[in-house]
Design a protein around this motif. Structure first.
Motif, short mmCIF file in Angstrom:
data_model
loop_
_atom_site.label_atom_id
_atom_site.label_comp_id
_atom_site.label_asym_id
_atom_site.label_seq_id
_atom_site.Cartn_x
_atom_site.Cartn_y
_atom_site.Cartn_z
N ARG A 123 0.84 -1.20 0.00
CA ARG A 123 0.00 0.00 0.00
C ARG A 123 0.87 1.25 0.00
NH1 ARG A 123 -5.68 -1.25 2.58
NH2 ARG A 123 -6.13 0.73 1.61
N VAL A 124 0.39 2.28 -0.66
CA VAL A 124 1.07 3.56 -0.72
C VAL A 124 0.44 4.47 0.33
CG1 VAL A 124 1.49 5.59 -2.17
CG2 VAL A 124 1.53 3.30 -3.19
N SER A 125 1.28 5.17 1.09
CA SER A 125 0.77 6.13 2.06
C SER A 125 1.61 7.39 2.01
CB SER A 125 0.75 5.54 3.47
OG SER A 125 2.07 5.33 3.93
N LEU A 126 1.07 8.43 2.55
CA LEU A 126 1.71 9.74 2.51
C LEU A 126 1.66 10.36 3.90
CD1 LEU A 126 2.67 12.11 0.54
CD2 LEU A 126 0.31 12.87 0.61
N ASP A 127 2.76 10.98 4.29
CA ASP A 127 2.75 11.78 5.51
C ASP A 127 3.46 13.09 5.22
OD1 ASP A 127 5.38 10.94 5.43
OD2 ASP A 127 5.40 10.05 7.40
N VAL A 128 3.31 14.03 6.12
CA VAL A 128 3.89 15.37 5.93
C VAL A 128 5.10 15.49 6.84
CG1 VAL A 128 3.43 17.84 6.09
CG2 VAL A 128 1.61 16.28 5.38
N ARG A 129 6.21 15.97 6.26
CA ARG A 129 7.46 16.07 7.01
C ARG A 129 8.09 17.44 6.80
NH1 ARG A 129 9.13 11.49 9.20
NH2 ARG A 129 7.92 9.65 8.67
N THR A 130 8.91 17.84 7.75
CA THR A 130 9.69 19.07 7.63
C THR A 130 10.88 18.81 6.72
OG1 THR A 130 11.02 18.49 9.56
CG2 THR A 130 9.04 19.83 9.95
N GLU A 131 11.61 19.86 6.39
CA GLU A 131 12.80 19.70 5.53
C GLU A 131 13.80 18.73 6.11
OE1 GLU A 131 14.17 23.74 5.18
OE2 GLU A 131 13.17 23.99 3.24
N ASP A 132 13.89 18.64 7.44
CA ASP A 132 14.88 17.73 8.04
C ASP A 132 14.31 16.33 8.30
OD1 ASP A 132 13.27 18.14 10.27
OD2 ASP A 132 14.83 19.08 11.48
N GLY A 137 2.29 17.55 12.10
CA GLY A 137 0.84 17.63 11.94
C GLY A 137 0.38 19.06 11.84
N PRO A 138 -0.91 19.27 11.69
CA PRO A 138 -1.43 20.63 11.50
C PRO A 138 -1.20 21.55 12.69
CG PRO A 138 -3.23 19.05 11.77
CD PRO A 138 -1.97 18.26 11.65
N ASP A 139 -1.11 21.00 13.89
CA ASP A 139 -0.90 21.85 15.07
C ASP A 139 0.53 22.38 15.15
OD1 ASP A 139 -3.52 21.46 15.80
OD2 ASP A 139 -3.05 19.80 17.17
N GLN A 140 1.46 21.80 14.41
CA GLN A 140 2.85 22.26 14.42
C GLN A 140 3.21 23.12 13.21
OE1 GLN A 140 2.38 18.60 14.73
NE2 GLN A 140 2.02 19.06 16.88
N ALA A 141 2.23 23.39 12.35
CA ALA A 141 2.50 24.17 11.13
C ALA A 141 1.74 25.50 11.16
CB ALA A 141 2.10 23.36 9.90
N VAL A 142 2.30 26.48 10.50
CA VAL A 142 1.65 27.78 10.37
C VAL A 142 1.98 28.33 8.98
CG1 VAL A 142 3.59 29.05 11.38
CG2 VAL A 142 1.28 30.03 11.45
N ILE A 143 1.03 29.03 8.39
CA ILE A 143 1.25 29.67 7.10
C ILE A 143 1.77 31.08 7.36
CG2 ILE A 143 0.13 30.58 5.01
CD1 ILE A 143 -1.85 28.23 5.25
N LEU A 144 2.91 31.41 6.76
CA LEU A 144 3.47 32.76 6.85
C LEU A 144 2.88 33.56 5.71
CD1 LEU A 144 7.19 31.90 7.66
CD2 LEU A 144 5.33 32.47 9.25
N LYS A 145 1.97 34.46 6.03
CA LYS A 145 1.25 35.22 5.02
C LYS A 145 2.07 36.41 4.53
CE LYS A 145 -3.04 33.48 6.43
NZ LYS A 145 -4.32 33.32 5.98
N ILE A 146 1.79 36.84 3.32
CA ILE A 146 2.42 38.01 2.74
C ILE A 146 1.69 39.24 3.24
CG2 ILE A 146 2.88 39.23 0.56
CD1 ILE A 146 4.49 36.66 0.84
N GLU A 147 2.44 40.20 3.74
CA GLU A 147 1.84 41.45 4.21
C GLU A 147 1.53 42.35 3.02
OE1 GLU A 147 1.11 42.23 7.42
OE2 GLU A 147 1.83 40.24 8.03
#
Length: 149
Positions: A123-132, A137-147
């Motif tokens: 089976r193929v699965s996907l997870d989200v990882r940092t560059e390292d 998960g979503p609680d550890q990520a934030v979108i840096l918006k353009i001012e």
């Protein structure tokens, strides 16, 4: 009918992506292309979509660079639709949609299609990882918006 707003100039990468592939027919065409379909008739049979809608979505996907329309070489006007490198970059998106559906839209023992590695059948699965390489998960990520200026 309200005209659809273009998101091509938006600062958000998600918005720009949705401008290209933000309707279900386009995503289902891409899904079928990943499954090896290349012909108009194959897409139409698989999706049960009206010819005019399919024609419009294929044209948009070609103009956006997701698919290439490759002449069949039979001297006619028929073409095959093939995923471009840009289109193949949608693979993780399609895997994420599958995983969401499997997790939330099927009963525990309900049968559904599976995505597996061609060579091994795993089976193929996907997870989200940092560059390292750390899982995040979503609680550890934030979108840096353009001012705005």
């Amino acid at each position: 009918m309200v005209a659809r707003k273009s998101l091509k100039g938006d600062y958000c990468p998600s918005a720009r992506s949705l401008d290209v592939i933000g309707d279900w027919w386009s995503l289902l065409i891409v899904r079928d292309a990943f499954d090896g379909m290349t012909r108009f008739s194959e897409f139409q049979k698989s999706l049960g979509i009206a010819r005019n809608i399919l024609t419009d979505r294929l044209k948009t996907l070609v103009q956006s660079g997701i698919l290439d329309a490759v002449p069949l070489g039979d001297g006619g006007t028929r073409v095959e639709y093939r995923l471009t490198a840009m289109g193949k970059d949608l693979f993780p998106v399609m895997v994420a949609l599958r995983q969401f559906g499997e997790r939330h839209l099927f009963a525990p023992e309900e049968k559904h299609s599976r995505l597996v590695e061609r060579e091994t059948g795993q089976r193929v699965s996907l997870d989200v990882r940092t560059e390292d390489g750390r899982a995040i998960g979503p609680d550890q990520a934030v979108i840096l918006k353009i001012e705005d200026d």
